[in-house]
Design an enzyme around this catalytic site. Structure first.
Site, PDB file in Angstrom:
ATOM      1  N   HIS A 159      62.440-106.297  22.530  1.00 29.07           N
ATOM      2  CA  HIS A 159      62.516-104.994  23.200  1.00 29.07           C
ATOM      3  C   HIS A 159      61.790-105.065  24.544  1.00 29.07           C
ATOM      4  O   HIS A 159      62.417-105.284  25.576  1.00 29.07           O
ATOM      5  CB  HIS A 159      61.936-103.940  22.263  1.00 29.07           C
ATOM      6  N   HIS A 168      73.039-107.567  27.261  1.00 28.91           N
ATOM      7  CA  HIS A 168      72.452-106.316  26.783  1.00 28.91           C
ATOM      8  C   HIS A 168      73.325-105.756  25.684  1.00 28.91           C
ATOM      9  O   HIS A 168      74.549-105.897  25.744  1.00 28.91           O
ATOM     10  CB  HIS A 168      72.360-105.304  27.947  1.00 28.91           C
ATOM     11  N   ASP A 191      65.264-106.787  32.941  1.00 27.19           N
ATOM     12  CA  ASP A 191      64.142-107.718  32.863  1.00 27.19           C
ATOM     13  C   ASP A 191      64.294-108.952  33.742  1.00 27.19           C
ATOM     14  O   ASP A 191      63.347-109.721  33.892  1.00 27.19           O
ATOM     15  CB  ASP A 191      63.954-108.181  31.411  1.00 27.19           C
TER      16      ASP A 191
END
Ligand code: ACO
Length: 430
Positions: A268, A309, A365
């Protein structure tokens, strides 16, 4: 026959059932009427990891993963990142509307005047080992805060909820900074309420002997935008934890500690750290083709971290904004040497059929870690930074759950596949 319905034939009995379709969904509890014998419990749906189960109706965040769209309360993330600021976005996410001028002034004042924490918290943080992970310190200190504010149990009192909201958004930044200063062995820095939310946070982290900390405006702006980009992301793992734990009517400090624990996990909130490790491991641009080859061959379960994702099957809109932000930050800090590897990696991957056919694009990220590192954050602070921005979303999700008349204590069903009843066997006969 009404159009918005679904007819199900139970082939075990030949019976037909008509279920209403509302907002593109059927109610799972309606399946309970489908049974072979009247004494049966009724049909359930089986959905590990909630792959296709809506657990709530929400008005907070909209995502269209195929088109790469993210909106808070209807406003596109690109416009908010470009034109707004984190305090305004936090108000929007929590209250549902953009604030008027006086509302925003009051909101900022209240949050900045709830940044101080009880002096005992310092002693509490002091108790952690010198190399304690900042996210562990953050999570447990948030849980400890509930003992300082017993009035936070008044979850159905709107004024109390408002006060806890100020306290939570105000104090997460202070506790995050205390965790950092403790890890570095530096004295704690008190909040400076004259600064912006992001500026004050930078001060609490990096202020040393100067009488007044002056944040670099580019870094301050970049951090503010990063908080905006992380403010909410609908029913992700930590939002679901906040709702689920909050549904027991525990106070919001305890529920937020649970959400923070969920965020701590590498699947996460920990992926940006993994991106940095990967870029370091690659080391130079000429090694990228060999690395990509290994990923494609699935050697040792290697993945291109920061790519792919569960929801986005297109470029993560947040990654686009962050990529632009990185240029501004690197002008001040100097370029992070890993950036060239990241850019080349992205260029090669986006031309490669393996990634294109699987719709694997850079996610939030991929570039955020490079910025955080350039600002001077150690990698284990990354999830804590995520938690600061996400606090606004956690509060919005928690409040929406509490006020939703259809919600009850979250309690999934199970498919029991264990033994039927059997008699206890004394230890001497086993
Ligand atoms: N690198 C290489 N291959 C990948 C990657 C990747 N980063 N991501 C997915 N794939 C491949 C899988 O091997 C699979 O291939 P197959 O069909 O040949 O078996 C296919 O793409 C589908 O992948 P799934 O794992 O089924 O997709 P899922 O939606 O479950 O996973 C996840 C999403 C966990 C984000 C995944 O893409 C991943 O591990 N990415 C790297 C980690 C990462 O960056 N996480 C951050 C997410 S953003 C956030 O949480 C804030």
């Amino acid at each position: 026959m009404p159009k918005d319905s679904l007819t199900i034939t139970d082939n075990r009995t030949g019976k037909q059932y008509e279920l209403q379709i509302e907002n593109g969904a059927i109610r799972a509890s309606e399946l309970r009427q489908i049974k072979v014998k009247p004494e049966e419990f009724g049909l359930m749906s089986y959905d590990p990891a909630f792959m296709n189960t809506a657990s709530c109706k929400s008005k907070v965040t909209f995502i269209d993963g195929d088109k790469g769209i993210l909106r808070y309360r209807g406003y596109p993330i690109e416009q908010l990142a470009e034109e707004s600021n984190f305090m305004e976005v936090a108000y929007l996410v929590v209250h549902g509307e953009l604030p008027k001028k006086e509302e925003l002034e009051n909101w900022k004042y209240q949050i900045m005047h709830h940044t101080y924490v009880h002096e005992n918290i310092k002693k509490f943080v002091d108790g952690f080992h010198y190399d304690a992970h900042p996210m562990g310190m953050f999570t447990s200190t948030m849980a400890a805060l509930s003992t300082f504010y017993p009035d936070a149990k008044e979850i159905f009192d709107p004024q109390s909820r408002q006060l806890q909201t100020y306290r939570l958004i105000g104090k997460v930044s202070t506790i995050a900074a205390y965790a950092y200063r403790h890890a570095m062995g530096f004295p704690y820095t008190y909040p400076d309420n004259d600064l912006s939310y992001a500026g004050n946070f930078l001060g609490m982290l990096f202020k040393m002997s100067e009488p007044k900390y002056k944040p670099n405006p580019t870094i301050e702006k970049a951090l503010d935008v990063l908080f905006i980009l992380h403010a909410d992301h609908e029913q992700n793992c930590s939002a679901n934890a906040m709702r689920s734990v909050g549904s027991s009517y525990v106070d919001p400090f305890s529920a937020l500690a649970a959400a923070s624990a969920a965020l701590y996990g590498p699947l996460h909130g920990g992926a940006n750290e993994a991106v940095l490790r990967m870029l370091k491991e690659i080391g130079s641009k000429d090694k990228i083709p060999a690395f990509i080859k290994e990923v494609k061959e699935g050697k040792s379960d290697k993945r291109l971290m920061g790519f792919g994702h569960r929801v986005y099957k297109n470029y993560d809109p947040r990654a686009k904004i962050i990529k632009k932000l990185a240029d501004d930050v690197f002008e001040v800090t100097g370029k992070n040497p890993l950036l060239d590897i990241a850019l080349e990696l992205e260029r090669i991957a986006l031309q490669d059929d393996y990634f294109v056919s699987r719709k694997l694009y850079p996610n939030v990220d991929f570039y955020s870690g490079l910025i955080y590192q350039a600002i001077g954050f150690p990698v284990d602070m990354f999830p804590v930074l995520f938690a600061i921005g996400r606090t606004a979303g956690w509060i919005a999700q928690w409040q929406e759950m509490l006020l939703d008349k259809e919600q009850k204590i979250a309690r999934p069903r199970q498919l029991y596949l264990g033994y039927d009843q059997r008699d206890y066997v004394p230890i001497v006969r086993r």
